[in-house]
Design an enzyme around this catalytic site. Structure first.
Site, PDB file in Angstrom:
ATOM      1  N   HIS A 233       0.774  -1.151   0.048  1.00  0.00           N
ATOM      2  CA  HIS A 233      -0.301  -0.329   0.222  1.00  0.00           C
ATOM      3  C   HIS A 233       1.117   0.795  -0.258  1.00  0.00           C
ATOM      4  O   HIS A 233       1.912   0.991   1.104  1.00  0.00           O
ATOM      5  CB  HIS A 233      -1.006  -0.564   1.029  1.00  0.00           C
ATOM      6  CG  HIS A 233      -2.115   0.758   0.238  1.00  0.00           C
ATOM      7  ND1 HIS A 233      -2.091   2.013   1.030  1.00  0.00           N
ATOM      8  CD2 HIS A 233      -3.088   0.443   0.552  1.00  0.00           C
ATOM      9  CE1 HIS A 233      -3.316   3.090   1.384  1.00  0.00           C
ATOM     10  NE2 HIS A 233      -4.400   2.064   0.559  1.00  0.00           N
ATOM     11  N   ARG A 249      -6.550  10.012  -0.650  1.00  0.00           N
ATOM     12  CA  ARG A 249      -6.375  10.420  -1.814  1.00  0.00           C
ATOM     13  C   ARG A 249      -7.367  10.632  -2.723  1.00  0.00           C
ATOM     14  O   ARG A 249      -7.737  11.397  -3.649  1.00  0.00           O
ATOM     15  CB  ARG A 249      -5.271   9.592  -2.162  1.00  0.00           C
ATOM     16  CG  ARG A 249      -4.018   9.864  -2.283  1.00  0.00           C
ATOM     17  CD  ARG A 249      -3.203   8.391  -2.204  1.00  0.00           C
ATOM     18  NE  ARG A 249      -3.349   7.395  -1.183  1.00  0.00           N
ATOM     19  CZ  ARG A 249      -3.163   6.060  -2.316  1.00  0.00           C
ATOM     20  NH1 ARG A 249      -3.284   6.242  -3.413  1.00  0.00           N
ATOM     21  NH2 ARG A 249      -3.482   5.257  -1.941  1.00  0.00           N
TER      22      ARG A 249
END
Length: 602
Positions: A233, A249
């Site tokens: 990740h 995000r």
């Protein structure tokens, strides 16, 4: 040894296990279901998932788009019939969770809200603020309590499954609270034990995610499929590995290097998008494998920030404003303050890629059944063929409920038609499990499980990380072989019978070492770069569909060696093509639309 008779046993009480139990109880109200978990269900790792769960929910989205995003995101190593089943059943399961009480976040008009997630063409990630996994797990747990035929065995550690003539017949578990053993007879067993992220030093996984189910299946001749594909990740906190959800995000957060430059535009995910206006498949919303690989390149260029806990880049959320952060990402604000002393409203968060998800797992067919009749696997411990070489964020939570339901229904059906096994043979197996446990407890030697585990984690990080070389992979393989020999000399110093963690961690380590060897050998043999498996050696830096559009199957032979075989990938409607994101993806979409229009006009 106490014996409990059930129709179906489910190992693991996270999202997949609970959904399977509910489905089984609904499919056959008379079935006796044993739900075994080494922790209290609400402590299962599903609770840690923050971002969301994927399902088509908008008029401008479609099953075709979700299918395409998943297959392309998986670098064409997905089983396409499985993906098709998945995308068509996701909306039903999200709606079912809502009917059971899951508090999905809403728009002002009352419709379900969806956020952007990496690698997806259209926003389709359902979320409950930034605690989606917690709310899904709580919903499933409280729903499971409505079914009295589900009998829970909390804080029971499964030692092994019982198999007779190619058919599963139950399992043996240890009651951790008492130190006693219990034999649970069942003609179907569902493994829902989670992934194996803890074989890496730094990871986002809870302490219980140690590959137990994978190790048990492997020891009975069931192969682990595609284990070389381990997802990093892009945004874990340095040192702890605690996850800063992709939802950061999706809401508009940006990644910058030490110069304040949004570097992702240099790695095929640009051009740069306006601040606070995230665009699907662009920049920070690229797929996880490519975003993590971009960090590695920035590190090589000297563009990362050095900290006592390793090199980092910055996840900047400040432009989103205090109101939006506290409304959409409240848990992230708490975590950043608690673990790195940063207030995201005022400062950027230091992040680095961290081992996160095991794309591979126990090989199953499209109905979640393994090569052993009656043995099913679901969730991160399994490889049903959904994620391919790289999982898209938010597909995993959806996988838990879509395939959890399927596994529960199929296992119930299998259990009802299984017949009886050889009683003497099953009892002998159970006695063998008990004897092996005694042998482990009495094993003599000077090795310590914790030291071996730490060395395993470091070796996996060095040789099977974001980028790989034959030299480093071989070094990891050699190290794991050494650790396997040392494991035979581990001494268990705790002699208590109640919550003997010294013993439990040693058993977990045994499974972890076997799983890690499958990962390392599978990686060494795949001489190409695809998804989360990226090599730097000459001739292996590109995808090779001619030689490696196939699944890796890792077996563990009786002498302890890892043996590899391969199987075909099922391609139905989407032939392999180049993975493109950012402006290149838009150009490809426009060209495809123009081509379709031209064909339609004849």
């Amino acid at each position: 040894m106490q014996t409990f008779q059930a129709d179906l046993a489910i190992v693991g009480a996270g999202g997949a296990g609970l959904r399977a139990a509910i489905a089984a109880a609904q499919a056959n109200p008379n079935a006796k279901i044993a739900l075994i978990s080494k922790v209290y269900p609400m402590r299962s790792h599903t609770v840690a998932a923050e971002g969301g769960s994927a399902a088509v929910a908008q008029d401008h989205d479609s099953f075709e788009y979700h299918f395409h995003d998943t297959v392309a995101g998986g670098d064409w190593l997905c089983e396409q019939d499985v993906v098709d089943y998945f995308v068509h059943h996701c909306p039903t399961e999200m709606t079912q969770l809502e009917l059971w009480g899951c508090p999905w976040s809403r728009r002002p008009d009352g419709s379900v809200n969806v956020r952007r997630f990496g690698g997806m063409k259209i926003e389709r990630t359902w979320f409950a603020a930034d605690k989606t996994g917690f709310h899904m797990l709580h919903t499933l747990f409280q729903t499971s309590l409505q079914f009295p035929q589900i009998q829970r065995f909390d804080e029971h550690f499964v030692l092994d499954i019982l198999v007779d003539d190619g058919h599963v017949r139950g399992l043996v578990a240890m009651n951790m609270m008492e130190g006693t053993l219990v034999q649970i007879r069942a003609n179907a067993v569902v493994m829902a034990t989670g992934g194996a992220g803890r074989v890496y030093r730094y990871n986002t996984n809870g302490g219980i995610v140690t590959g137990d189910g994978m190790g048990m299946a492997l020891s009975h001749g069931v192969p682990l499929r595609d284990m070389e594909f381990v997802q990093y990740h892009p945004t874990g906190l340095p040192g702890s590995g605690i996850l800063m959800t992709e939802g950061c995000r999706g809401e508009g957060g940006i990644l910058v290097n030490k110069n304040g430059y949004r570097y992702l535009q240099d790695y095929g995910m640009g051009p740069e998008t306006p601040l606070g206006e995230p665009k699907n498949k662009y920049m920070e919303l690229g797929p996880r494998d490519k975003v993590s690989q971009a960090f590695w390149h920035e590190w090589r260029k000297g563009n990362t920030i050095s900290t006592p806990r390793g090199d980092v880049v910055y996840l900047d959320l400040r432009h989103l404003g205090e109101k939006k952060l506290h409304e959409r990402l409240p848990f992230i604000c708490e975590l950043a303050k608690a673990y790195v002393g940063v207030d995201p409203v005022k400062e950027p968060i230091p992040v680095r890629p961290t081992a996160h998800y095991t794309m591979g797992g126990i090989e199953t067919d499209q109905n979640c059944e393994t090569r052993i009749k009656g043995l099913f696997a679901v969730g991160e411990c399994s490889s049903v063929g959904l994620h391919g070489a790289n999982r898209l964020g938010s597909n995993s939570l959806a996988e838990l409920v879509v395939f959890g339901r399927l596994a529960g229904e199929q296992a119930t059906e299998r259990a009802a038609t299984a017949g009886n096994g050889n009683e003497a043979a099953i009892e002998a197996q159970a006695a063998g499990v008990e004897q092996r446990l005694k042998d482990l407890v009495n094993q003599d030697g000077g090795e310590n499980w914790a030291k071996i585990r730490d060395e395993m984690g470091l070796a996996m990080e060095e040789g099977c990380g974001i980028y790989r070389t034959p030299e480093l992979m071989q070094k990891t393989i050699d190290k794991l072989a050494e650790l396997q020999e040392r494991f035979k000399r581990v001494r268990i110093t705790d002699t208590s019978s109640v919550f003997n963690t010294d013993l439990l961690y040693t058993i977990e380590l045994g499974h972890g070492l076997n799983v890690a060897e499958c990962m390392a050998h599978s990686a060494m043999a795949r001489k190409e770069s695809r998804g989360a498996h990226q090599r730097l050696d000459e001739g292996c830096t590109e995808r090779d569909d001619v030689n490696f559009l196939k699944h890796t199957l890792a077996f563990r032979d009786a002498d302890g060696t890892t043996r590899l075989e391969y199987s075909d990938v099922k391609i139905t409607t989407l032939p392999p093509a180049k993975r493109v994101y950012g402006g290149e993806a838009d150009a490809a979409d426009k060209a495809e639309a123009a081509n379709k229009k031209e064909k339609a006009n004849g």
